[in-house]
Write an enzyme that holds these catalytic residues in place. Structure first.
Site, PDB file in Angstrom:
ATOM      1  CD  GLU A 291     -28.960  82.974  15.267  1.00 24.92           C
ATOM      2  OE1 GLU A 291     -28.853  81.786  15.802  1.00 24.92           O
ATOM      3  OE2 GLU A 291     -29.438  83.468  14.197  1.00 24.92           O
TER       4      GLU A 291
ATOM      5  CD  GLU B  62     -32.934  84.218  12.734  1.00 21.49           C
ATOM      6  OE1 GLU B  62     -31.963  84.688  12.151  1.00 21.49           O
ATOM      7  OE2 GLU B  62     -33.534  84.718  13.581  1.00 21.49           O
TER       8      GLU B  62
ATOM      9  CB  ALA C  36     -26.107  87.616   9.674  1.00 24.73           C
TER      10      ALA C  36
HETATM   11  N1  COA Z   1     -20.435  85.336   8.001  1.00 25.54           N
HETATM   12  C1  COA Z   1     -19.145  86.007   7.293  1.00 25.54           C
HETATM   13  N2  COA Z   1     -18.424  84.946   6.783  1.00 25.54           N
HETATM   14  C2  COA Z   1     -18.560  83.627   6.814  1.00 25.54           C
HETATM   15  C3  COA Z   1     -19.558  83.183   7.638  1.00 25.54           C
HETATM   16  C4  COA Z   1     -20.672  83.984   8.140  1.00 25.54           C
HETATM   17  N3  COA Z   1     -21.778  83.911   8.783  1.00 25.54           N
HETATM   18  N4  COA Z   1     -19.575  81.770   7.461  1.00 25.54           N
HETATM   19  C5  COA Z   1     -18.457  81.541   6.718  1.00 25.54           C
HETATM   20  N5  COA Z   1     -17.927  82.514   6.334  1.00 25.54           N
HETATM   21  C6  COA Z   1     -16.565  82.727   5.694  1.00 25.54           C
HETATM   22  C7  COA Z   1     -15.557  82.311   6.547  1.00 25.54           C
HETATM   23  O1  COA Z   1     -14.931  83.627   7.375  1.00 25.54           O
HETATM   24  C8  COA Z   1     -14.561  81.974   5.425  1.00 25.54           C
HETATM   25  O2  COA Z   1     -13.764  83.290   4.935  1.00 25.54           O
HETATM   26  P1  COA Z   1     -12.496  83.532   4.423  1.00 25.54           P
HETATM   27  O3  COA Z   1     -12.207  82.482   3.492  1.00 25.54           O
HETATM   28  O4  COA Z   1     -12.399  84.586   3.921  1.00 25.54           O
HETATM   29  O5  COA Z   1     -11.527  83.095   5.651  1.00 25.54           O
HETATM   30  C9  COA Z   1     -15.243  81.361   4.308  1.00 25.54           C
HETATM   31  O6  COA Z   1     -16.527  81.597   4.667  1.00 25.54           O
HETATM   32  C10 COA Z   1     -15.299  79.900   4.664  1.00 25.54           C
HETATM   33  O7  COA Z   1     -15.462  79.414   5.799  1.00 25.54           O
HETATM   34  P2  COA Z   1     -14.874  78.534   6.318  1.00 25.54           P
HETATM   35  O8  COA Z   1     -15.183  78.391   7.883  1.00 25.54           O
HETATM   36  O9  COA Z   1     -13.509  78.140   6.176  1.00 25.54           O
HETATM   37  O10 COA Z   1     -15.650  77.173   5.812  1.00 25.54           O
HETATM   38  P3  COA Z   1     -16.011  75.603   6.460  1.00 25.54           P
HETATM   39  O11 COA Z   1     -16.600  74.757   5.499  1.00 25.54           O
HETATM   40  O12 COA Z   1     -14.834  75.205   7.297  1.00 25.54           O
HETATM   41  O13 COA Z   1     -17.140  75.786   7.773  1.00 25.54           O
HETATM   42  C11 COA Z   1     -19.242  76.940   8.461  1.00 25.54           C
HETATM   43  C12 COA Z   1     -18.383  76.433   7.339  1.00 25.54           C
HETATM   44  C13 COA Z   1     -20.415  77.417   7.907  1.00 25.54           C
HETATM   45  C14 COA Z   1     -19.322  75.880   9.561  1.00 25.54           C
HETATM   46  C15 COA Z   1     -18.303  77.926   9.324  1.00 25.54           C
HETATM   47  O14 COA Z   1     -17.960  79.174   8.249  1.00 25.54           O
HETATM   48  C16 COA Z   1     -19.155  78.608  10.287  1.00 25.54           C
HETATM   49  O15 COA Z   1     -19.018  78.395  11.654  1.00 25.54           O
HETATM   50  N6  COA Z   1     -19.488  80.191  10.141  1.00 25.54           N
HETATM   51  C17 COA Z   1     -20.170  80.815  11.040  1.00 25.54           C
HETATM   52  C18 COA Z   1     -21.688  80.353  11.099  1.00 25.54           C
HETATM   53  C19 COA Z   1     -22.582  81.156  12.094  1.00 25.54           C
HETATM   54  O16 COA Z   1     -22.048  81.355  13.254  1.00 25.54           O
HETATM   55  N7  COA Z   1     -23.666  81.827  11.743  1.00 25.54           N
HETATM   56  C20 COA Z   1     -24.607  82.460  12.269  1.00 25.54           C
HETATM   57  C21 COA Z   1     -24.398  83.757  12.227  1.00 25.54           C
HETATM   58  S1  COA Z   1     -25.295  84.829  13.263  1.00 25.54           S
END
Ligand code: COA
Length: 259
Positions: free
Chosen positions: A133, A113, A66
């Site tokens: 989460e 999901e 999300a």
């Molecule tokens: N919601 C909102 N923004 C997200 C996101 C999410 N779930 N996942 C990634 N992004 C955004 C980041 O904030 C970043 O935005 P920015 O460039 O404006 O700062 C962009 O996507 C790239 O993310 P980044 O973390 O730099 O990429 P990465 O390749 O190094 O890492 C992930 C990728 C997916 C491992 C990492 O972004 C992450 O852990 N995301 C959250 C995952 C999560 O907790 N999901 C469960 C949600 S309930």
């Protein structure tokens, strides 16, 4: 229909819905969820589309969950309000055609999901999957605690949900979370080949088979077996059944029309 956050195309009976926010790792915000629902409605009504593949744009993520930005400032009540109405996870589960998750990278939280709501899951060997989460101080809210548990059993589901750890595609296959794993460069071709084989079948039989299998998680064995009998007999009313049986007896390939 012009979409902002998704791409939709149908070729050779296979529809592809691509979440198209690669800069945000294809995170699901409200507009994206609304567009997915609209796309599902249009594909359900399309005679051309017989199988749906869901994937993420770019080479980094399937769906990274999300959109966490939308959680900020939300209270229990406002979050509840935002979750009223039709949910993408249920819409995919109830979609009357097979849905395949083509997992081409991070598949986290709501992305997991969404994949769990699909009928088949195929992952690239470099994909990473997890219910992350718990790291945000919340729990899965798109069916993760229920669909993951049914798919992998309680022990593995509990481990993924309590630790929030990511697993790789090979581990996901080992616990039955994904059907198969392919080298990232081959993922598209391999998944489209599977989709093409399914797309040749009778759409009526596909829809009925999906409904019958889904019944297993919703009811007890006796009721499930009775439902299967009803659905089995229902398929005998289709022209596709007449064609399938005739084609076998005439030693030729069946041409299913979905009638
Ligand atoms: N919601 C909102 N923004 C997200 C996101 C999410 N779930 N996942 C990634 N992004 C955004 C980041 O904030 C970043 O935005 P920015 O460039 O404006 O700062 C962009 O996507 C790239 O993310 P980044 O973390 O730099 O990429 P990465 O390749 O190094 O890492 C992930 C990728 C997916 C491992 C990492 O972004 C992450 O852990 N995301 C959250 C995952 C999560 O907790 N999901 C469960 C949600 S309930």
């Amino acid at each position: 229909m012009v979409y902002q956050n998704i791409l939709l195309e149908t070729n050779d009976r296979i529809a592809t819905l691509t979440i198209n926010r690669p800069d945000k790792r294809n995170a699901l915000n409200q507009l994206t969820r609304d567009e997915i629902l609209q796309a599902l409605d249009s594909l359900a009504a399309s005679a051309e589309a017989r199988v749906l593949i869901v994937t993420g744009a770019g080479d980094k993520a399937f769906i990274a969950g999300a959109d966490i930005g939308e959680f900020e400032g939300r209270t229990s009540l406002t979050q509840r309000e935002s979750m009223k109405g039709r949910r993408i996870f249920d819409a995919i589960e109830e979609f009357p055609k097979p849905v395949i998750a083509m997992i081409n990278g991070f598949c986290l939280g709501g992305g997991m999901e969404l994949a769990l709501a699909c009928d088949l899951r195929f992952a690239a060997n470099n994909a990473k999957l997890g219910q992350a989460e718990i790291n945000l101080g919340i729990i899965p809210g798109g069916g993760g605690t229920q669909r993951l548990t049914r798919l992998t059993g309680e022990g593995k589901a509990m481990e993924l949900i309590l630790t929030g750890d990511l697993i790789d595609a090979a581990q996901a296959k080992e616990i039955g979370l994904v059907n198969d794993v392919f080298p990232a460069a081959d993922l598209r071709n391999r998944v489209f080949a599977i989709a093409a084989r399914i797309a040749e079948k009778s759409p009526i039989a596909l829809r009925t088979a999906k409904e019958a299998v889904k019944t297993a998680a919703r009811t007890n064995l006796r009721e499930g077996l009775d439902r299967e009998t009803d659905l089995f007999c229902l398929t005998f009313g289709s022209e596709d059944k007449a064609e399938g049986v005739r084609a076998f007896l005439e030693k030729r390939k069946a041409e299913f029309k979905g009638l």
